[in-house]
Structures are given as structure tokens and as C-alpha cells.
Design an enzyme around this catalytic site. Structure first.
Site, PDB file in Angstrom:
ATOM      1  N   GLY A 128     -26.668   1.321   2.272  1.00 49.82           N
ATOM      2  CA  GLY A 128     -25.811   1.988   1.287  1.00 49.82           C
ATOM      3  C   GLY A 128     -26.185   1.591  -0.128  1.00 49.82           C
ATOM      4  O   GLY A 128     -26.040   0.438  -0.515  1.00 49.82           O
ATOM      5  N   LYS A 171       0.870  -1.180   0.000  1.00 44.53           N
ATOM      6  CA  LYS A 171       0.000   0.000   0.000  1.00 44.53           C
ATOM      7  C   LYS A 171       0.902   1.224   0.000  1.00 44.53           C
ATOM      8  O   LYS A 171       2.071   1.136   0.422  1.00 44.53           O
ATOM      9  CB  LYS A 171      -0.862  -0.008   1.275  1.00 44.53           C
ATOM     10  CG  LYS A 171      -2.131   0.793   1.173  1.00 44.53           C
ATOM     11  CD  LYS A 171      -3.296  -0.011   0.655  1.00 44.53           C
ATOM     12  CE  LYS A 171      -4.531   0.844   0.529  1.00 44.53           C
ATOM     13  NZ  LYS A 171      -5.691   0.079   0.086  1.00 44.53           N
ATOM     14  N   GLY A 176     -24.865   3.068  -2.933  1.00 45.91           N
ATOM     15  CA  GLY A 176     -23.887   3.792  -3.751  1.00 45.91           C
ATOM     16  C   GLY A 176     -23.485   2.948  -4.948  1.00 45.91           C
ATOM     17  O   GLY A 176     -24.287   2.172  -5.486  1.00 45.91           O
ATOM     18  N   VAL A 193     -21.475   0.297  -5.355  1.00 42.60           N
ATOM     19  CA  VAL A 193     -21.576  -1.160  -5.217  1.00 42.60           C
ATOM     20  C   VAL A 193     -22.972  -1.558  -4.761  1.00 42.60           C
ATOM     21  O   VAL A 193     -23.586  -2.473  -5.324  1.00 42.60           O
ATOM     22  CB  VAL A 193     -20.538  -1.706  -4.205  1.00 42.60           C
ATOM     23  CG1 VAL A 193     -20.637  -3.218  -4.117  1.00 42.60           C
ATOM     24  CG2 VAL A 193     -19.126  -1.302  -4.599  1.00 42.60           C
TER      25      VAL A 193
HETATM   26  P1  NAD Z   1     -20.042   4.837  -2.557  1.00 46.42           P
HETATM   27  O1  NAD Z   1     -19.484   6.071  -1.903  1.00 46.42           O
HETATM   28  O2  NAD Z   1     -20.427   4.889  -3.974  1.00 46.42           O
HETATM   29  O3  NAD Z   1     -21.336   4.338  -1.742  1.00 46.42           O
HETATM   30  C1  NAD Z   1     -21.466   4.414  -0.368  1.00 46.42           C
HETATM   31  C2  NAD Z   1     -22.918   4.796  -0.083  1.00 46.42           C
HETATM   32  O4  NAD Z   1     -23.122   4.714   1.326  1.00 46.42           O
HETATM   33  C3  NAD Z   1     -23.258   6.217  -0.505  1.00 46.42           C
HETATM   34  O5  NAD Z   1     -24.434   6.192  -1.309  1.00 46.42           O
HETATM   35  C4  NAD Z   1     -23.483   6.944   0.818  1.00 46.42           C
HETATM   36  O6  NAD Z   1     -24.452   7.968   0.724  1.00 46.42           O
HETATM   37  C5  NAD Z   1     -23.936   5.826   1.702  1.00 46.42           C
HETATM   38  N1  NAD Z   1     -23.774   6.064   3.149  1.00 46.42           N
HETATM   39  C6  NAD Z   1     -22.777   6.719   3.780  1.00 46.42           C
HETATM   40  N2  NAD Z   1     -23.002   6.726   5.098  1.00 46.42           N
HETATM   41  C7  NAD Z   1     -24.146   6.066   5.305  1.00 46.42           C
HETATM   42  C8  NAD Z   1     -24.914   5.739   6.457  1.00 46.42           C
HETATM   43  N3  NAD Z   1     -24.523   6.104   7.678  1.00 46.42           N
HETATM   44  N4  NAD Z   1     -26.046   5.017   6.302  1.00 46.42           N
HETATM   45  C9  NAD Z   1     -26.455   4.657   5.072  1.00 46.42           C
HETATM   46  N5  NAD Z   1     -25.786   4.924   3.948  1.00 46.42           N
HETATM   47  C10 NAD Z   1     -24.656   5.635   4.063  1.00 46.42           C
HETATM   48  O7  NAD Z   1     -18.970   3.695  -2.260  1.00 46.42           O
HETATM   49  P2  NAD Z   1     -18.896   2.262  -2.956  1.00 46.42           P
HETATM   50  O8  NAD Z   1     -17.832   2.297  -3.977  1.00 46.42           O
HETATM   51  O9  NAD Z   1     -20.262   1.798  -3.307  1.00 46.42           O
HETATM   52  O10 NAD Z   1     -18.325   1.391  -1.745  1.00 46.42           O
HETATM   53  C11 NAD Z   1     -19.160   0.958  -0.680  1.00 46.42           C
HETATM   54  C12 NAD Z   1     -18.342   0.173   0.321  1.00 46.42           C
HETATM   55  O11 NAD Z   1     -17.744  -0.956  -0.327  1.00 46.42           O
HETATM   56  C13 NAD Z   1     -17.178   0.949   0.944  1.00 46.42           C
HETATM   57  O12 NAD Z   1     -16.999   0.514   2.274  1.00 46.42           O
HETATM   58  C14 NAD Z   1     -15.978   0.533   0.091  1.00 46.42           C
HETATM   59  O13 NAD Z   1     -14.764   0.655   0.803  1.00 46.42           O
HETATM   60  C15 NAD Z   1     -16.327  -0.933  -0.159  1.00 46.42           C
HETATM   61  N6  NAD Z   1     -15.698  -1.500  -1.358  1.00 46.42           N
HETATM   62  C16 NAD Z   1     -15.967  -0.980  -2.591  1.00 46.42           C
HETATM   63  C17 NAD Z   1     -15.371  -1.542  -3.737  1.00 46.42           C
HETATM   64  C18 NAD Z   1     -15.676  -1.020  -5.109  1.00 46.42           C
HETATM   65  O14 NAD Z   1     -15.434  -1.733  -6.088  1.00 46.42           O
HETATM   66  N7  NAD Z   1     -16.220   0.183  -5.241  1.00 46.42           N
HETATM   67  C19 NAD Z   1     -14.505  -2.635  -3.595  1.00 46.42           C
HETATM   68  C20 NAD Z   1     -14.250  -3.160  -2.326  1.00 46.42           C
HETATM   69  C21 NAD Z   1     -14.860  -2.567  -1.220  1.00 46.42           C
END
Ligand code: NAD
Length: 367
Positions: free
Chosen positions: A179, A79, A181, A183
Site C-alpha cells: 500500500g 465512536k 497511499g 500513509v
Molecule cells: P489510502 O486509501 O490513502 O491508501 C491505501 C492504499 O492501499 C491505496 O493506495 C490503495 O490503492 C492500496 N490498496 C488497496 N488494496 C490493496 C491491495 N489489495 N494490495 C495493495 N495495495 C492495496 O489510505 P491511508 O490513509 O494511507 O491508510 C492506509 C491504512 O492505514 C488503512 O488501513 C487506514 O485505516 C490506516 N490508518 C491510516 C491513518 C491515517 O492517518 N491516514 C491513521 C491510522 C490508520
């Protein structure tokens, strides 16, 4: 002091990178390269001090060793962090200077995007090193990993349903997804395609409304999500949401989602197990993102990516087996699975890939 810290955490190499002209202060941590070159993202964050940055990069790089090992990748863990404010301190020179440091490691560390970094920053890094993933698709990059992460999460879910209920028919069960978002919304789509009942929450009301209008979900409040009577609680937002306050409220039988660091503490992981809830370890379930970028090393191919995501089903199933075999909580079983693989593979010589990045160079030079 630093050597003692590094030795205790089992790191192989920690590189402090400075360019006064570019305003760069970065740390690259290579935790373990037994399985292959250390792959892990670059994070940019306004750390309060250097000790905080060092702690973060040591913790995160160690986590990547476990994640890459459980994912079955021929990659070790590493990292990097840049000390700085992503909203203020970014420049071409900064990322190119970082790229030169990555390049000087000659493939022992391969960088990728993490918090505070986007694909345009990676383009600058790419100008000075080939050892970078997450570049634009025109350069062989893999694009947005979220749909792959969601599909991988579905595979982990099926392994958990099979283990808990002896039936992996996703549509038969109910889900509380936190969430919606990148994913979360893709994951919900996959659940709904199979006819599952989905409760959804998000702090972003528009995202929730889209899930209700377009995907037929039922909206619940951000606090209410812990009280929903659903078979599966699926954290897809923040870390630490399984904690002392929320655990007693959860009515689910399974915890399985894409968020990182779902368990607030190890003790909570023990308590989850004691309550008879099946926790599908986050870093095994959400490995889709790292699997996807790892394919850039050999030349990205979407079909291979989808096939690779399906291995998450077996990886998560194997973790449950180890948990049962050794009588340990699943979060510990995941670490054990990683250690067993590193130990076993460490005793043989990999015929196809050393940790010198040779194959990687071949791909980038278009051979
Ligand atoms: P993102 O920012 O697109 O989505 C996160 C969502 O969570 C947002 O819509 C946000 O409004 C919502 N949120 C934040 N706080 C909240 C709360 N207290 N209650 C309810 N909803 C809340 O992020 P993402 O890329 O979708 O990633 C989501 C999770 O998955 C993260 O923890 C990230 O580290 C993990 N992750 C993502 C990937 C990837 O490919 N994007 C890969 C591995 C892990």
C-alpha cells in the site's frame, strides 16, 4: 436485549439519534470515559440494517478505548455511525442535526472523521457543536494526519527492530510495504531517507511507479508481496492481510505497518507469535492520527504533535515488555497495557481534565 449487549461489551452509554426532517439516523457509543472524554470518529455507511450499525459502533468505540489508552492520551473511547450512503445522503442539515446530538452530550463524546466523512462534513458538524476535531486548519484543525501516522509508524518500527535485533538502525533492514497511499508513501519516504531497501506493491499501478521513479523502490506484484524475502512486512493498505493463507508464506521477522486490523483473527495473532515473528500491534503503531487530532483539544501545535509521535516508540516497547513478562502474544499485551492504565488512572482523580470537556470548551472559545 440492547442493555444486555451493552453491558457485555462494557459500554457506559449508547445514544440513538434521529431527526426525521434531516433524514438522520445515527448511533453514538461511549465505551469508557475513565481517562477522559470519549474521542472517536464518525463513520457514514449504508448499513444493511440497524443491528449491523449497532454492532459496528459498539465494536469500534471499544477499540478506541484501547487505542487512546495505549497512546497515553487523557481520552476515553467512543465512536459514532450515521446510517446512510455517503455518496447520496449527505446534506448540511444531516450533519448539523448530528452536531446537535453531539453537543447535547456536553463533551462526554468528541467526534472526528472516519470512513465516509470528510473535512467539509465536519465543518457542518462544527456549526452546532464545539466537540469536534478534524475541522479546517483555519479553525484550529490539524489537517491531513497521514504524515504523522507515517512518522509514528516509524517510531513503532524502531521499537520493534530494537526488540527483535537489538539494533534500531532502520536503513540496515529490508521492507515489504503493502500500500503506497497516503500513509504508505510517506512511510516509504522515511525508510528510503535512511537508505533502506524497500519492495512495494499497490493495486494502483501509478502509485507504485511513483515509488520506483521518485523513491528508488523495487516494485512487486500484489500477491508477490507475501513471498518477498524482507526483514519487515509492513501492511499499509487493508486489514486482515495476516491470515491463514499468507502467514505460512511470510519470510519476515517483524510485522509492523499502519493498516488497521492487520490480524485476520486472534488465532492468527497466536500463530504469529508461535512462528517467532514479532508483531507490533497495529493500533499502537498507527496512533499518530488520533494523537494528532487529540492535540486540537488543547490548541494544535505541530511541534507538540511530532514530539507526541515519538512516544509511540516507548508505547510499543512497553507492549513487548508486557508480552515477555506475561508470556502472551503482543496483540494481547497491547490490550493488557490499556487495561492496566485505565485501572491505575481510574483510581486517581485527574487534576487537569474531567470528562466534562471543560478544557475543550476553553480552547474553542479562544481562551
Ligand atoms: P489510502 O486509501 O490513502 O491508501 C491505501 C492504499 O492501499 C491505496 O493506495 C490503495 O490503492 C492500496 N490498496 C488497496 N488494496 C490493496 C491491495 N489489495 N494490495 C495493495 N495495495 C492495496 O489510505 P491511508 O490513509 O494511507 O491508510 C492506509 C491504512 O492505514 C488503512 O488501513 C487506514 O485505516 C490506516 N490508518 C491510516 C491513518 C491515517 O492517518 N491516514 C491513521 C491510522 C490508520
Amino acid at each position: 436485549m440492547i442493555f444486555e449487549t451493552i453491558s457485555n461489551s462494557g459500554h457506559e452509554q449508547v445514544v440513538f439519534c434521529q431527526s426525521r426532517d434531516a433524514g438522520l439516523k445515527a448511533i453514538i457509543a461511549i465505551h469508557n470515559t475513565v481517562l477522559g472524554p470519549a474521542l472517536g470518529g464518525l463513520r457514514m455507511w449504508p448499513y444493511k440494517n440497524e443491528a449491523e450499525a449497532l454492532n459496528d459502533v459498539l465494536r469500534l468505540s471499544r477499540g478506541m478505548t484501547f487505542k487512546n489508552a495505549v497512546a497515553g492520551l487523557n481520552l476515553g473511547g467512543g465512536k459514532a455511525v450515521i446510517i446512510g450512503d455517503p455518496a447520496r445522503d449527505k446534506s448540511e442539515a444531516l450533519f448539523r442535526a448530528f452536531g446537535r446530538f453531539v453537543n447535547s452530550l456536553n463533551g462526554r463524546y468528541i467526534t472526528a472523521e472516519d470512513v465516509g466523512i470528510d473535512v467539509n462534513d465536519m465543518e457542518y458538524v462544527f456549526r452546532d457543536t464545539e466537540f469536534v476535531t478534524g475541522v479546517h486548519q483555519v479553525h484550529g484543525g490539524s489537517g491531513d494526519p497521514s504524515p504523522f501516522t507515517a512518522y509514528g509508524t516509524l517510531q513503532g518500527l524502531m521499537a520493534a527492530l530494537s526488540h527483535k535485533f537489538g539494533n534500531e538502525d532502520v536503513g540496515k533492514y529490508t521492507y515489504a510495504v503493502q500500500g503506497a497511499g497516503h500513509v504508505g508513501s510517506e512511510f516509504i519516504k522515511l525508510l528510503r531517507e535512511q537508505g533502506a531497501k524497500v519492495f512495494v506493491t499497490d493495486i494502483n499501478k501509478e502509485s507504485v511507479q511513483r515509488c520506483v521513479d521518485e523513491l528508488g523502490c523495487e516494485a512487486v506484484g500484489t500477491e508477490e508481496i507475501y513471498d518477498v524475502d524482507a526483514d519487515v512486512y509492513s501492511p499499509c493498505a487493508l486489514g486482515g492481510t495476516v491470515n491463514e493463507q499468507t502467514l505460512p508464506r511470510l519470510k519476515c521477522k517483524i510485522i509492523c505497518g499502519a493498516a488497521n486490523n492487520q490480524l485476520a483473527t486472534d488465532e492468527i495473532g497466536d500463530a504469529v507469535q508461535k512462528r517467532g515473528l514479532l508483531y507490533a500491534p497495529d493500533y499502537a503503531v498507527n496512533a499518530g492520527g488520533v494523537m494528532n487530532v487529540s492535540l486540537e483539544i488543547d490548541g494544535y501545535n505541530r511541534e507538540r504533535a511530532m514530539r507526541m509521535m515519538r512516544t509511540i516508540y516507548y508505547n510499543v516497547g512497553r507492549i513487548f515488555q508486557i508480552s515477555d513478562r506475561d508470556g502472551i502474544p503482543t496483540y494481547k499485551a497491547a490490550d493488557r497495557m490499556a487495561e492496566e492504565r485505565i485501572n491505575a488512572v481510574g483510581k486517581i482523580k485527574l487534576p487537569t481534565m474531567g470528562n466534562d470537556g471543560t478544557r475543550f470548551l476553553g480552547r474553542m472559545r479562544g481562551q
